[in-house]
Motif scaffolding. Structure first.
Motif, PDB file in Angstrom:
ATOM      1  N   ILE A   1       0.841  -1.202   0.000  1.00 17.99           N
ATOM      2  CA  ILE A   1       0.000   0.000   0.000  1.00 17.99           C
ATOM      3  C   ILE A   1       0.875   1.251   0.000  1.00 17.99           C
ATOM      4  O   ILE A   1       0.633   2.198  -0.757  1.00 17.99           O
ATOM      5  CB  ILE A   1      -0.947  -0.002   1.217  1.00 17.99           C
ATOM      6  CG1 ILE A   1      -1.997  -1.105   1.079  1.00 17.99           C
ATOM      7  CG2 ILE A   1      -1.635   1.349   1.381  1.00 17.99           C
ATOM      8  CD1 ILE A   1      -2.754  -1.389   2.359  1.00 17.99           C
ATOM      9  N   HIS A   2       1.877   1.264   0.853  1.00 10.06           N
ATOM     10  CA  HIS A   2       2.771   2.422   0.930  1.00 10.06           C
ATOM     11  C   HIS A   2       3.437   2.680  -0.410  1.00 10.06           C
ATOM     12  O   HIS A   2       3.518   3.834  -0.876  1.00 10.06           O
ATOM     13  CB  HIS A   2       3.827   2.184   2.012  1.00 10.06           C
ATOM     14  CG  HIS A   2       4.799   3.311   2.172  1.00 10.06           C
ATOM     15  ND1 HIS A   2       6.133   3.186   1.863  1.00 10.06           N
ATOM     16  CD2 HIS A   2       4.622   4.591   2.585  1.00 10.06           C
ATOM     17  CE1 HIS A   2       6.749   4.335   2.092  1.00 10.06           C
ATOM     18  NE2 HIS A   2       5.858   5.204   2.526  1.00 10.06           N
ATOM     19  N   TYR A   3       3.910   1.618  -1.066  1.00  9.46           N
ATOM     20  CA  TYR A   3       4.548   1.777  -2.373  1.00  9.46           C
ATOM     21  C   TYR A   3       3.570   2.344  -3.396  1.00  9.46           C
ATOM     22  O   TYR A   3       3.898   3.279  -4.145  1.00  9.46           O
ATOM     23  CB  TYR A   3       5.090   0.433  -2.860  1.00  9.46           C
ATOM     24  CG  TYR A   3       5.517   0.468  -4.307  1.00  9.46           C
ATOM     25  CD1 TYR A   3       6.719   1.072  -4.684  1.00  9.46           C
ATOM     26  CD2 TYR A   3       4.707  -0.069  -5.309  1.00  9.46           C
ATOM     27  CE1 TYR A   3       7.105   1.132  -6.012  1.00  9.46           C
ATOM     28  CE2 TYR A   3       5.091  -0.011  -6.636  1.00  9.46           C
ATOM     29  CZ  TYR A   3       6.281   0.591  -6.987  1.00  9.46           C
ATOM     30  OH  TYR A   3       6.654   0.651  -8.306  1.00  9.46           O
ATOM     31  N   LEU A   4       2.352   1.793  -3.447  1.00  8.97           N
ATOM     32  CA  LEU A   4       1.373   2.233  -4.438  1.00  8.97           C
ATOM     33  C   LEU A   4       0.964   3.685  -4.220  1.00  8.97           C
ATOM     34  O   LEU A   4       0.769   4.440  -5.181  1.00  8.97           O
ATOM     35  CB  LEU A   4       0.145   1.314  -4.395  1.00  8.97           C
ATOM     36  CG  LEU A   4       0.378  -0.124  -4.873  1.00  8.97           C
ATOM     37  CD1 LEU A   4      -0.846  -0.984  -4.584  1.00  8.97           C
ATOM     38  CD2 LEU A   4       0.716  -0.157  -6.359  1.00  8.97           C
ATOM     39  N   LEU A   5       0.835   4.090  -2.962  1.00 12.18           N
ATOM     40  CA  LEU A   5       0.466   5.476  -2.679  1.00 12.18           C
ATOM     41  C   LEU A   5       1.580   6.425  -3.074  1.00 12.18           C
ATOM     42  O   LEU A   5       1.329   7.552  -3.519  1.00 12.18           O
ATOM     43  CB  LEU A   5       0.129   5.644  -1.192  1.00 12.18           C
ATOM     44  CG  LEU A   5      -1.096   4.886  -0.680  1.00 12.18           C
ATOM     45  CD1 LEU A   5      -1.349   5.205   0.793  1.00 12.18           C
ATOM     46  CD2 LEU A   5      -2.334   5.210  -1.506  1.00 12.18           C
ATOM     47  N   GLN A   6       2.820   5.996  -2.901  1.00 15.28           N
ATOM     48  CA  GLN A   6       3.947   6.823  -3.327  1.00 15.28           C
ATOM     49  C   GLN A   6       3.989   6.957  -4.845  1.00 15.28           C
ATOM     50  O   GLN A   6       4.343   8.002  -5.377  1.00 15.28           O
ATOM     51  CB  GLN A   6       5.268   6.224  -2.845  1.00 15.28           C
ATOM     52  CG  GLN A   6       5.575   6.460  -1.373  1.00 15.28           C
ATOM     53  CD  GLN A   6       6.965   5.984  -1.022  1.00 15.28           C
ATOM     54  OE1 GLN A   6       7.382   4.899  -1.403  1.00 15.28           O
ATOM     55  NE2 GLN A   6       7.708   6.795  -0.304  1.00 15.28           N
ATOM     56  N   GLU A   7       3.612   5.882  -5.545  1.00 18.02           N
ATOM     57  CA  GLU A   7       3.659   5.887  -6.996  1.00 18.02           C
ATOM     58  C   GLU A   7       2.567   6.747  -7.615  1.00 18.02           C
ATOM     59  O   GLU A   7       2.762   7.331  -8.681  1.00 18.02           O
ATOM     60  CB  GLU A   7       3.547   4.448  -7.531  1.00 18.02           C
ATOM     61  CG  GLU A   7       4.780   3.606  -7.324  1.00 18.02           C
ATOM     62  CD  GLU A   7       5.967   4.129  -8.110  1.00 18.02           C
ATOM     63  OE1 GLU A   7       5.897   4.161  -9.351  1.00 18.02           O
ATOM     64  OE2 GLU A   7       6.962   4.528  -7.479  1.00 18.02           O
TER      65      GLU A   7
END
Length: 363
Positions: free
Chosen positions: A208-214
């Motif tokens: 989730i953290h990665y996707l939100l950063q992307e």
């Protein structure tokens, strides 16, 4: 399933005998150089040969393997060996060309949960930081069985390993990210967050953290699915990594105040940060050092949400002597540039003379 490759013990002894730990003790003779290259080439050839053999075994029907006395433990050991081979990015990319990728994907549908789990684990190694293999897996329709296992498999270990493989497959892979969104993968992540399995929760929060950063646009999806409430709850979890990952997610949601992805007036959010602050203040010195990232995240979230210094900062608990190196300046990286840019623009606007209104003849 023994590997009949070159003697690596002998290779190690030879290497040590020719080195003092910093540089060769004598120039490498042409004979020694040729021996070394042949040994390395022999290992590569042997690895390809073994991968081909494993691929052939994976193509055999389950009932045939059982009739030959092949056990689940044998297959797990075989997949363990395959995973060691594909740690090499070149061998990982060779897996498809030698006919091993498709049967490996088929093992995601094996009747035995241990095999499904291990197959996903091997796939994680194949695609991790490997754009070529990511593409090959997508083209071979490997995303679909992984998603099915992640969302619907009755065994939580299988679901967790499938999520790990998906996470590696779609990182820096726009096609994979798009497929994940279209397949309603976020609903599966929400289910993972409310599970009672810590490892499953960690992997979900990390992705989730990665996707939100992307993509900032994904923040709205997360908000509408009720993730902030779940993350606030998980930020009080007994597991330190779960708490940290949950706080990271909340921090990403707080980036754009105008989008209202995180309700800064939510009493539960304030109570969470006050509670974590009290617990951090009460920690022993050893626990404080271990909770370094949590200290920073609580401090940043408080400052961003309430526009005032946190109690942790006032108590001098954000950065401690036990922090060996300077911590990443998350505030600067995430918030200060736009704030500074906004302030600079505002100052410029206030200091600039008014633009004269130029009137000319009507056209």
């Amino acid at each position: 399933m023994a590997n009949n490759g070159p003697s690596w013990d002998g290779l190690l002894k030879w290497s040590l005998s020719h080195s003092d730990g910093a540089s060769p003790s004598r120039p490498l003779s042409e004979e020694d150089r040729q021996w070394f290259m042949e040994a390395m080439q022999g290992h590569t050839i042997d690895s390809i040969s073994r991968m081909k053999q494993i691929s052939q075994i994976m193509k055999m029907p389950e009932h045939l393997l059982e009739s030959q006395g092949v056990t689940t433990e044998d297959l797990e050991g075989m997949l363990d060996e395959l995973q060691e081979h594909v740690e090499s990015i070149d061998l990982a990319n060779d897996l498809h060309s030698i006919g091993g990728l498709v049967p490996l994907l088929a093992y995601l549908k094996n009747s035995n949960a241990k095999i499904r789990s291990k197959a996903a684990d091997v796939l994680t190694t194949v695609v991790q930081n490997n754009p070529r293999s990511q593409q090959l897996v997508m083209e071979a329709n490997g995303f679909e069985p992984l998603l099915t296992n992640f969302i619907t498999d009755p065994d939580v270990r299988v679901r967790t390993k499938a999520l790990g493989a998906i996470s590696s497959l779609i990182r820096h892979n726009q096609q994979g990210i798009t497929a994940f969104r279209l397949a309603n993968g976020y609903a599966g992540l929400r289910d993972a967050l409310v599970s009672d399995t810590v490892r499953f929760q960690r992997k979900a929060l990390n992705l989730i953290h990665y996707l939100l950063q992307e993509s900032n646009s994904d923040c709205k999806i997360v908000r509408d699915l009720g993730f902030p409430r779940i993350m606030i709850h998980l930020a009080s979890n007994q597991d330190l990594e779960v708490r940290e990952f949950a706080l990271r997610g909340l921090l990403e949601l707080s980036r754009e105040e105008s989008e209202r992805n995180l309700d800064r007036e939510d009493v539960n959010l304030r109570q969470l940060l006050e509670e974590r602050t009290r617990r951090i203040i009460a920690m022993s010195e050893e626990d404080l050092c271990a909770a370094r990232e949590e200290r920073e995240l609580v401090d940043i979230l408080w400052t961003v949400c309430y526009d005032e210094p946190s109690l942790l900062r006032e108590r001098g608990l954000v950065y401690l002597p036990c922090d060996d190196e300077m911590p990443p300046d998350v505030v600067r990286d995430r918030f200060e540039p736009p704030l500074r840019a906004w302030a600079a623009r505002r100052d410029d606007e206030m200091n600039e003379p008014p633009v004269p209104l130029l009137l000319g003849p009507a056209q």
